[in-house]
Design a protein around this motif. Sequence first.
Motif, PDB file in Angstrom:
ATOM      1  N   GLU A 193      49.452  31.767  40.768  1.00  0.00           N
ATOM      2  CA  GLU A 193      50.736  32.357  40.400  1.00  0.00           C
ATOM      3  C   GLU A 193      51.214  31.862  39.034  1.00  0.00           C
ATOM      4  OE1 GLU A 193      53.154  33.069  44.506  1.00  0.00           O
ATOM      5  OE2 GLU A 193      52.736  30.975  43.977  1.00  0.00           O
ATOM      6  N   LEU A 194      50.812  30.661  38.652  1.00  0.00           N
ATOM      7  CA  LEU A 194      51.253  30.097  37.377  1.00  0.00           C
ATOM      8  C   LEU A 194      50.593  30.784  36.188  1.00  0.00           C
ATOM      9  CD1 LEU A 194      51.310  26.268  38.218  1.00  0.00           C
ATOM     10  CD2 LEU A 194      53.203  27.922  38.277  1.00  0.00           C
ATOM     11  N   THR A 195      49.628  31.667  36.455  1.00  0.00           N
ATOM     12  CA  THR A 195      48.978  32.413  35.368  1.00  0.00           C
ATOM     13  C   THR A 195      49.484  33.844  35.260  1.00  0.00           C
ATOM     14  OG1 THR A 195      47.092  33.181  36.720  1.00  0.00           O
ATOM     15  CG2 THR A 195      46.888  31.013  35.685  1.00  0.00           C
ATOM     16  N   TYR A 196      50.443  34.234  36.087  1.00  0.00           N
ATOM     17  CA  TYR A 196      50.955  35.603  36.044  1.00  0.00           C
ATOM     18  C   TYR A 196      51.520  35.973  34.676  1.00  0.00           C
ATOM     19  CZ  TYR A 196      50.863  36.095  41.197  1.00  0.00           C
ATOM     20  OH  TYR A 196      50.493  36.198  42.510  1.00  0.00           O
ATOM     21  N   SER A 197      52.131  35.009  34.004  1.00  0.00           N
ATOM     22  CA  SER A 197      52.800  35.297  32.729  1.00  0.00           C
ATOM     23  C   SER A 197      51.856  35.250  31.531  1.00  0.00           C
ATOM     24  CB  SER A 197      53.941  34.304  32.509  1.00  0.00           C
ATOM     25  OG  SER A 197      53.439  32.980  32.436  1.00  0.00           O
ATOM     26  N   VAL A 198      50.585  34.937  31.749  1.00  0.00           N
ATOM     27  CA  VAL A 198      49.614  34.888  30.642  1.00  0.00           C
ATOM     28  C   VAL A 198      49.439  36.304  30.085  1.00  0.00           C
ATOM     29  CG1 VAL A 198      47.234  34.364  29.983  1.00  0.00           C
ATOM     30  CG2 VAL A 198      48.440  32.880  31.601  1.00  0.00           C
ATOM     31  N   SER A 199      49.496  36.424  28.769  1.00  0.00           N
ATOM     32  CA  SER A 199      49.424  37.740  28.124  1.00  0.00           C
ATOM     33  C   SER A 199      48.062  38.392  28.336  1.00  0.00           C
ATOM     34  CB  SER A 199      49.674  37.598  26.625  1.00  0.00           C
ATOM     35  OG  SER A 199      48.570  36.937  26.005  1.00  0.00           O
ATOM     36  N   PRO A 200      47.985  39.713  28.203  1.00  0.00           N
ATOM     37  CA  PRO A 200      46.677  40.385  28.313  1.00  0.00           C
ATOM     38  C   PRO A 200      45.652  39.824  27.329  1.00  0.00           C
ATOM     39  CG  PRO A 200      48.434  42.003  28.422  1.00  0.00           C
ATOM     40  CD  PRO A 200      49.090  40.695  28.084  1.00  0.00           C
ATOM     41  N   TYR A 201      46.082  39.525  26.113  1.00  0.00           N
ATOM     42  CA  TYR A 201      45.141  38.998  25.103  1.00  0.00           C
ATOM     43  C   TYR A 201      44.595  37.647  25.529  1.00  0.00           C
ATOM     44  CZ  TYR A 201      43.156  37.765  20.558  1.00  0.00           C
ATOM     45  OH  TYR A 201      42.290  37.394  19.546  1.00  0.00           O
ATOM     46  N   ILE A 235      29.241  34.535  39.438  1.00  0.00           N
ATOM     47  CA  ILE A 235      30.427  34.155  38.662  1.00  0.00           C
ATOM     48  C   ILE A 235      30.664  35.135  37.531  1.00  0.00           C
ATOM     49  CG2 ILE A 235      31.330  32.421  37.058  1.00  0.00           C
ATOM     50  CD1 ILE A 235      30.074  30.282  38.878  1.00  0.00           C
ATOM     51  N   ILE A 236      29.608  35.493  36.798  1.00  0.00           N
ATOM     52  CA  ILE A 236      29.748  36.407  35.664  1.00  0.00           C
ATOM     53  C   ILE A 236      30.290  37.758  36.132  1.00  0.00           C
ATOM     54  CG2 ILE A 236      28.510  37.646  33.843  1.00  0.00           C
ATOM     55  CD1 ILE A 236      26.456  35.246  33.953  1.00  0.00           C
ATOM     56  N   LYS A 237      29.696  38.311  37.184  1.00  0.00           N
ATOM     57  CA  LYS A 237      30.125  39.623  37.666  1.00  0.00           C
ATOM     58  C   LYS A 237      31.556  39.580  38.214  1.00  0.00           C
ATOM     59  CE  LYS A 237      26.449  40.340  40.316  1.00  0.00           C
ATOM     60  NZ  LYS A 237      25.519  41.053  41.228  1.00  0.00           N
ATOM     61  N   THR A 238      31.897  38.487  38.886  1.00  0.00           N
ATOM     62  CA  THR A 238      33.251  38.342  39.424  1.00  0.00           C
ATOM     63  C   THR A 238      34.282  38.293  38.303  1.00  0.00           C
ATOM     64  OG1 THR A 238      32.467  37.182  41.402  1.00  0.00           O
ATOM     65  CG2 THR A 238      34.771  36.852  40.785  1.00  0.00           C
ATOM     66  N   VAL A 239      33.976  37.536  37.254  1.00  0.00           N
ATOM     67  CA  VAL A 239      34.896  37.410  36.125  1.00  0.00           C
ATOM     68  C   VAL A 239      35.104  38.752  35.439  1.00  0.00           C
ATOM     69  CG1 VAL A 239      35.182  36.406  33.820  1.00  0.00           C
ATOM     70  CG2 VAL A 239      34.438  34.977  35.714  1.00  0.00           C
ATOM     71  N   PHE A 240      34.011  39.468  35.186  1.00  0.00           N
ATOM     72  CA  PHE A 240      34.143  40.762  34.517  1.00  0.00           C
ATOM     73  C   PHE A 240      34.901  41.773  35.381  1.00  0.00           C
ATOM     74  CE2 PHE A 240      30.125  40.028  31.733  1.00  0.00           C
ATOM     75  CZ  PHE A 240      30.906  39.348  30.806  1.00  0.00           C
ATOM     76  N   GLU A 241      34.664  41.748  36.679  1.00  0.00           N
ATOM     77  CA  GLU A 241      35.353  42.696  37.567  1.00  0.00           C
ATOM     78  C   GLU A 241      36.841  42.392  37.687  1.00  0.00           C
ATOM     79  OE1 GLU A 241      35.476  44.090  42.273  1.00  0.00           O
ATOM     80  OE2 GLU A 241      33.814  42.814  41.567  1.00  0.00           O
ATOM     81  N   PHE A 242      37.165  41.147  38.049  1.00  0.00           N
ATOM     82  CA  PHE A 242      38.562  40.820  38.324  1.00  0.00           C
ATOM     83  C   PHE A 242      39.351  40.534  37.053  1.00  0.00           C
ATOM     84  CE2 PHE A 242      36.637  40.240  42.474  1.00  0.00           C
ATOM     85  CZ  PHE A 242      37.571  40.870  43.281  1.00  0.00           C
ATOM     86  N   GLY A 243      38.644  40.298  35.939  1.00  0.00           N
ATOM     87  CA  GLY A 243      39.343  40.168  34.674  1.00  0.00           C
ATOM     88  C   GLY A 243      40.090  41.437  34.322  1.00  0.00           C
ATOM     89  N   LYS A 244      39.426  42.565  34.472  1.00  0.00           N
ATOM     90  CA  LYS A 244      40.093  43.850  34.186  1.00  0.00           C
ATOM     91  C   LYS A 244      41.257  44.100  35.137  1.00  0.00           C
ATOM     92  CE  LYS A 244      36.757  46.727  31.743  1.00  0.00           C
ATOM     93  NZ  LYS A 244      36.070  48.033  31.704  1.00  0.00           N
ATOM     94  N   VAL A 245      41.098  43.690  36.392  1.00  0.00           N
ATOM     95  CA  VAL A 245      42.185  43.869  37.363  1.00  0.00           C
ATOM     96  C   VAL A 245      43.395  43.041  36.948  1.00  0.00           C
ATOM     97  CG1 VAL A 245      42.889  43.565  39.761  1.00  0.00           C
ATOM     98  CG2 VAL A 245      40.560  44.345  39.237  1.00  0.00           C
ATOM     99  N   ALA A 246      43.159  41.804  36.513  1.00  0.00           N
ATOM    100  CA  ALA A 246      44.252  40.915  36.126  1.00  0.00           C
ATOM    101  C   ALA A 246      44.975  41.429  34.890  1.00  0.00           C
ATOM    102  CB  ALA A 246      43.719  39.507  35.876  1.00  0.00           C
ATOM    103  N   ILE A 247      44.240  42.032  33.969  1.00  0.00           N
ATOM    104  CA  ILE A 247      44.880  42.592  32.771  1.00  0.00           C
ATOM    105  C   ILE A 247      45.732  43.801  33.143  1.00  0.00           C
ATOM    106  CG2 ILE A 247      44.411  43.835  30.621  1.00  0.00           C
ATOM    107  CD1 ILE A 247      42.027  41.943  30.199  1.00  0.00           C
ATOM    108  N   ALA A 248      45.212  44.636  34.033  1.00  0.00           N
ATOM    109  CA  ALA A 248      45.962  45.833  34.438  1.00  0.00           C
ATOM    110  C   ALA A 248      47.142  45.495  35.342  1.00  0.00           C
ATOM    111  CB  ALA A 248      45.021  46.806  35.157  1.00  0.00           C
ATOM    112  N   ASN A 249      46.976  44.473  36.197  1.00  0.00           N
ATOM    113  CA  ASN A 249      48.017  44.080  37.150  1.00  0.00           C
ATOM    114  C   ASN A 249      48.195  42.562  37.087  1.00  0.00           C
ATOM    115  OD1 ASN A 249      48.294  46.787  38.606  1.00  0.00           O
ATOM    116  ND2 ASN A 249      46.110  46.368  38.875  1.00  0.00           N
ATOM    117  N   PRO A 250      48.983  42.069  36.143  1.00  0.00           N
ATOM    118  CA  PRO A 250      49.088  40.625  35.912  1.00  0.00           C
ATOM    119  C   PRO A 250      49.502  39.800  37.121  1.00  0.00           C
ATOM    120  CG  PRO A 250      50.116  41.858  34.120  1.00  0.00           C
ATOM    121  CD  PRO A 250      49.801  42.850  35.190  1.00  0.00           C
TER     122      PRO A 250
END
Length: 403
Positions: A193-201, A235-250
Amino acid sequence: MKAFFTTATVDIIMDNFVYYVPTKVYFGKGEEDNVGKYLKEYQPHKVLIHYGGASAKKSGLLDKVKSLLEKEDISYVELGGVRPNPELSLVREGISLCKKEKVDFILAVGGGSVIDSMKAIANGVANPEDDVWDYHLGKKKPQKTLKKAAILTLSAAGSEMSNSCVISNDSTKEKRGCNGDFNRIDFAICNPELTYSVSPYQTACGIVDIAMHTIERYFAIGNETELTDALSEAIIKTVFEFGKVAIANPNDYNARAQLMLASSFAHNGLTNMGKTPLLTVHQLEHEVSALYPSIAHGAGLAALWPSWARYVYKANLSRWAQYAKNVWGIDSGDVEKDINEAINRQEEYYKDVGMPTSLRELDVKESDLEYLAFRTSREKSRTIPGYKPLSYEDDLEIFKMAF
């Protein structure tokens, strides 16, 4: 599995290794509320609360931490001001403050830059007879360190569980790492939860750094490492998959949790079991962000990786074909075509999440490329080892390709 290296006299077996991860991790919602209780177990005389800029204050996290320490009657002093690419000048300031205040425990509140700055301060305070920068130049190793912990607010560097500490000398424009078990922290509080405010960039920069810690180990020297490879691919596939999710839905807790876990496991030694980690692209990037401190580490990695990949892949086609197949699902039977398609897809991924894929995009000057190669090669005195060793000329060619 086909061997990376074959000779008539060498057994093709996994390398010997030591896996040591003493850091206790408190993972999940609200765990930062227990920081006073967790610190109390170490009976500190005085704690340094170390943090970065305005975000720790603006979010209310810094005030919460101070109140929780006060509730447990734990004395503290504080030092903020850590920047991306943490600087030696602030480390020296922290060492002086800790000596003056008799600090014996340091708590980092922030991401990898804050944690690395904390590690350097802890090493410097515990060994007052040494110059802390000598540890980063490889001249000495600290014999002791202070107790230390972190409340993680950014999924990226993995410093919360790594044995690594990278500091920039803001006087000489050098950026150097210092590795050893003395850099392992005692505990880490990891609340996604402490990373919710991290910017998309910055989220995207973190995606690149997490994946790169794993990718670079994947292409490190080693044989018969099927389990390590499988862990890395996951790990690589998980990061690439959920990275996009986190950017779209912080505020997607699951996506942020996957990134936070991956951040830790990508850099705690798990993905280099049986291998010799090299992190070549990191070494190239360190010179870029040392000369241009405003460049975020993850952005620099994204700008360099495609060129590095295209420059080195022919030296180990079987490994790159495995990467294309198991990470990107590409297996047409035409090995070089598959590899290039995998590199292209990863490059496109970087673009999709807003990362640069050239040094030009980061405003690096073409006239600085020779200097960057000169520094990467330690003034033409070293060749970075690997299945394709990189000399000054190789470094320069990669920088030119990346420009």
